[in-house]
Write a protein that holds these residues in place. Structure first.
Motif, PDB file in Angstrom:
ATOM      1  N   ARG A 174      13.459  57.173 -11.957  1.00 19.70           N
ATOM      2  CA  ARG A 174      13.033  58.544 -12.232  1.00 19.70           C
ATOM      3  C   ARG A 174      13.878  59.490 -11.386  1.00 19.70           C
ATOM      4  N   GLN A 175      13.995  60.733 -11.876  1.00 22.14           N
ATOM      5  CA  GLN A 175      14.760  61.743 -11.166  1.00 22.14           C
ATOM      6  C   GLN A 175      13.905  62.540 -10.203  1.00 22.14           C
ATOM      7  N   SER A 176      12.638  62.694 -10.512  1.00 20.07           N
ATOM      8  CA  SER A 176      11.755  63.507  -9.686  1.00 20.07           C
ATOM      9  C   SER A 176      10.924  62.587  -8.791  1.00 20.07           C
ATOM     10  N   PRO A 177      10.553  63.055  -7.598  1.00 20.73           N
ATOM     11  CA  PRO A 177       9.679  62.220  -6.763  1.00 20.73           C
ATOM     12  C   PRO A 177       8.286  62.053  -7.341  1.00 20.73           C
ATOM     13  N   GLU A 178       7.897  62.865  -8.335  1.00 19.94           N
ATOM     14  CA  GLU A 178       6.591  62.735  -8.949  1.00 19.94           C
ATOM     15  C   GLU A 178       6.658  61.696 -10.064  1.00 19.94           C
ATOM     16  N   TRP A 179       5.652  60.838 -10.110  1.00 22.01           N
ATOM     17  CA  TRP A 179       5.600  59.795 -11.128  1.00 22.01           C
ATOM     18  C   TRP A 179       5.184  60.416 -12.468  1.00 22.01           C
ATOM     19  N   LEU A 180       5.797  59.909 -13.520  1.00 23.07           N
ATOM     20  CA  LEU A 180       5.439  60.354 -14.863  1.00 23.07           C
ATOM     21  C   LEU A 180       4.257  59.524 -15.352  1.00 23.07           C
ATOM     22  N   VAL A 181       3.236  60.197 -15.830  1.00 21.00           N
ATOM     23  CA  VAL A 181       2.034  59.537 -16.333  1.00 21.00           C
ATOM     24  C   VAL A 181       2.106  59.525 -17.845  1.00 21.00           C
ATOM     25  N   SER A 182       1.884  58.347 -18.419  1.00 23.65           N
ATOM     26  CA  SER A 182       1.975  58.203 -19.876  1.00 23.65           C
ATOM     27  C   SER A 182       0.775  58.889 -20.540  1.00 23.65           C
ATOM     28  N   PRO A 183       0.928  59.311 -21.807  1.00 23.66           N
ATOM     29  CA  PRO A 183      -0.222  59.922 -22.511  1.00 23.66           C
ATOM     30  C   PRO A 183      -1.401  58.964 -22.659  1.00 23.66           C
ATOM     31  N   ALA A 184      -1.114  57.656 -22.770  1.00 20.54           N
ATOM     32  CA  ALA A 184      -2.222  56.712 -22.876  1.00 20.54           C
ATOM     33  C   ALA A 184      -3.055  56.686 -21.604  1.00 20.54           C
ATOM     34  N   ALA A 185      -2.376  56.787 -20.443  1.00 19.22           N
ATOM     35  CA  ALA A 185      -3.117  56.807 -19.187  1.00 19.22           C
ATOM     36  C   ALA A 185      -3.882  58.112 -19.010  1.00 19.22           C
ATOM     37  N   LEU A 186      -3.332  59.224 -19.552  1.00 19.64           N
ATOM     38  CA  LEU A 186      -4.028  60.506 -19.434  1.00 19.64           C
ATOM     39  C   LEU A 186      -5.279  60.535 -20.318  1.00 19.64           C
ATOM     40  N   ASN A 187      -5.210  59.918 -21.498  1.00 19.44           N
ATOM     41  CA  ASN A 187      -6.334  59.938 -22.436  1.00 19.44           C
ATOM     42  C   ASN A 187      -7.254  58.729 -22.298  1.00 19.44           C
ATOM     43  N   TYR A 188      -7.038  57.913 -21.254  1.00 18.62           N
ATOM     44  CA  TYR A 188      -7.830  56.701 -21.108  1.00 18.62           C
ATOM     45  C   TYR A 188      -9.245  57.059 -20.630  1.00 18.62           C
ATOM     46  N   LYS A 189     -10.222  56.382 -21.180  1.00 18.94           N
ATOM     47  CA  LYS A 189     -11.608  56.571 -20.796  1.00 18.94           C
ATOM     48  C   LYS A 189     -12.070  55.325 -20.045  1.00 18.94           C
ATOM     49  N   ALA A 190     -12.530  55.541 -18.844  1.00 13.31           N
ATOM     50  CA  ALA A 190     -12.940  54.415 -18.005  1.00 13.31           C
ATOM     51  C   ALA A 190     -14.199  53.768 -18.559  1.00 13.31           C
ATOM     52  N   SER A 191     -14.258  52.439 -18.437  1.00 15.43           N
ATOM     53  CA  SER A 191     -15.425  51.693 -18.900  1.00 15.43           C
ATOM     54  C   SER A 191     -16.561  51.835 -17.880  1.00 15.43           C
ATOM     55  N   PRO A 192     -17.790  51.518 -18.291  1.00 17.48           N
ATOM     56  CA  PRO A 192     -18.911  51.595 -17.324  1.00 17.48           C
ATOM     57  C   PRO A 192     -18.701  50.699 -16.100  1.00 17.48           C
ATOM     58  N   ARG A 193     -18.015  49.576 -16.304  1.00 15.16           N
ATOM     59  CA  ARG A 193     -17.773  48.678 -15.169  1.00 15.16           C
ATOM     60  C   ARG A 193     -16.844  49.324 -14.152  1.00 15.16           C
ATOM     61  N   ILE A 194     -15.792  49.991 -14.624  1.00 17.78           N
ATOM     62  CA  ILE A 194     -14.858  50.675 -13.712  1.00 17.78           C
ATOM     63  C   ILE A 194     -15.555  51.827 -13.008  1.00 17.78           C
ATOM     64  N   LEU A 195     -16.398  52.565 -13.749  1.00 18.98           N
ATOM     65  CA  LEU A 195     -17.139  53.648 -13.112  1.00 18.98           C
ATOM     66  C   LEU A 195     -18.095  53.113 -12.055  1.00 18.98           C
ATOM     67  N   ASP A 196     -18.672  51.940 -12.338  1.00 20.61           N
ATOM     68  CA  ASP A 196     -19.572  51.339 -11.352  1.00 20.61           C
ATOM     69  C   ASP A 196     -18.813  50.910 -10.105  1.00 20.61           C
ATOM     70  N   LEU A 197     -17.600  50.348 -10.285  1.00 20.70           N
ATOM     71  CA  LEU A 197     -16.797  49.936  -9.129  1.00 20.70           C
ATOM     72  C   LEU A 197     -16.237  51.128  -8.364  1.00 20.70           C
ATOM     73  N   ALA A 198     -16.066  52.276  -9.029  1.00 20.34           N
ATOM     74  CA  ALA A 198     -15.498  53.445  -8.370  1.00 20.34           C
ATOM     75  C   ALA A 198     -16.499  54.187  -7.501  1.00 20.34           C
ATOM     76  N   ARG A 199     -17.763  53.847  -7.623  1.00 20.29           N
ATOM     77  CA  ARG A 199     -18.763  54.527  -6.808  1.00 20.29           C
ATOM     78  C   ARG A 199     -18.643  54.104  -5.354  1.00 20.29           C
ATOM     79  N   PRO A 200     -18.781  55.005  -4.447  1.00 20.40           N
ATOM     80  CA  PRO A 200     -18.702  54.616  -3.028  1.00 20.40           C
ATOM     81  C   PRO A 200     -19.907  53.779  -2.623  1.00 20.40           C
ATOM     82  N   LYS A 201     -19.720  53.018  -1.586  1.00 16.07           N
ATOM     83  CA  LYS A 201     -20.783  52.138  -1.103  1.00 16.07           C
ATOM     84  C   LYS A 201     -21.924  52.975  -0.531  1.00 16.07           C
ATOM     85  N   VAL A 202     -23.121  52.665  -0.976  1.00 18.47           N
ATOM     86  CA  VAL A 202     -24.308  53.401  -0.538  1.00 18.47           C
ATOM     87  C   VAL A 202     -24.847  52.761   0.732  1.00 18.47           C
TER      88      VAL A 202
END
Length: 240
Positions: free
Chosen positions: A62-90
């Motif tokens: 890449r030419q820029s220090p910023e990473w290019l994000v693909s349209p699929a990654a931008l429009n991706y919808k996280a599954s309930p399992r990923i949302l559950d893992l992304a929650r901070p520890k209570v």
């Protein structure tokens, strides 16, 4: 001895260095730029940040220090399992924050000074040791024995406890390092069976045993074996 040593060398004509050790001082040879704090060209060159080599810039995808994000990654919808893992520890429901100091010492108590009476009461009680005499007494001093102790009669239990511990009836004392050998043992002839048993166990050499391809093979009968109830009972861990 407290007087400094005089220098009779090359600085005899200078009264300022009359008591010098003979070496010239480097304090007066400082450059003028040091007083003003101006860095030299060498310091400015060394202070520049390290630049990436041109070969790395050419191989970078890449030419820029910023990473290019693909349209699929931008429009991706996280599954309930990923949302559950992304929650901070209570925190644990029984978790409690650090409590404050239960008692606060007043400033007057911190700055208080104990009186002589309190210091005297705080000293440990000095007890005289009467169970033994001091080492300063002469050896001829005999400890006094009370009249009751002289006339005391030991009970049967005390006499039983005062007896020394006896050896076991089957105790055999250590024998000497050398003991006589009987004439029959000297004239004994070993049988062929004893000669066979006296031979050392023959093991294969280490080189052939190490590279044996069948060293870790499992027999077919071992694969089809079934553990008995007794073996399963012995294989269970001990509950503590």
């Amino acid at each position: 001895m407290a007087k400094p040593k005089k220098d009779f060398g090359k600085h005899q004509c200078r009264p300022l260095f009359l008591y010098s050790c003979g070496r010239e001082s480097t304090i007066w040879e400082r450059p003028l730029l040091v007083d003003f704090g101006f860095p030299s060209d060498r310091l400015l060159k060394l202070s520049e940040p390290k630049k990436c080599p041109s070969a790395y810039l050419q191989q970078r995808p890449r030419q820029s220090p910023e990473w290019l994000v693909s349209p699929a990654a931008l429009n991706y919808k996280a599954s309930p399992r990923i949302l559950d893992l992304a929650r901070p520890k209570v925190l644990h429901p029984e978790f409690r924050l650090a409590r404050e100091v239960p008692t606060r010492v007043k400033t007057a108590a911190v700055l208080a000074r104990a009186s002589s009476r309190l210091q005297h009461l705080a000293e440990p009680r000095a007890r005289e040791v009467t169970c033994c005499y001091q080492f300063s007494l002469p050896e001829s001093v005999i400890r006094p024995v009370s009249k009751l102790a002289q006339e005391a009669v030991a009970s049967p239990r005390t006499l039983e406890l005062a007896r020394a511990k006896r050896l076991h009836p089957d105790y055999v004392p250590l024998r000497d390092a050398e003991w006589p050998v009987t004439k029959a043992a000297k004239q004994a002839v070993a049988t062929p069976r004893l000669v066979e048993l006296a031979q050392p166990c023959q093991r294969p050499p280490v080189n052939s045993a190490r590279f044996n391809p069948d060293a870790f093979t499992v027999k077919e009968t071992a694969k089809k074996a079934t553990c008995s109830a007794r073996i399963q009972d012995l294989a269970r861990p001990i509950k503590r």
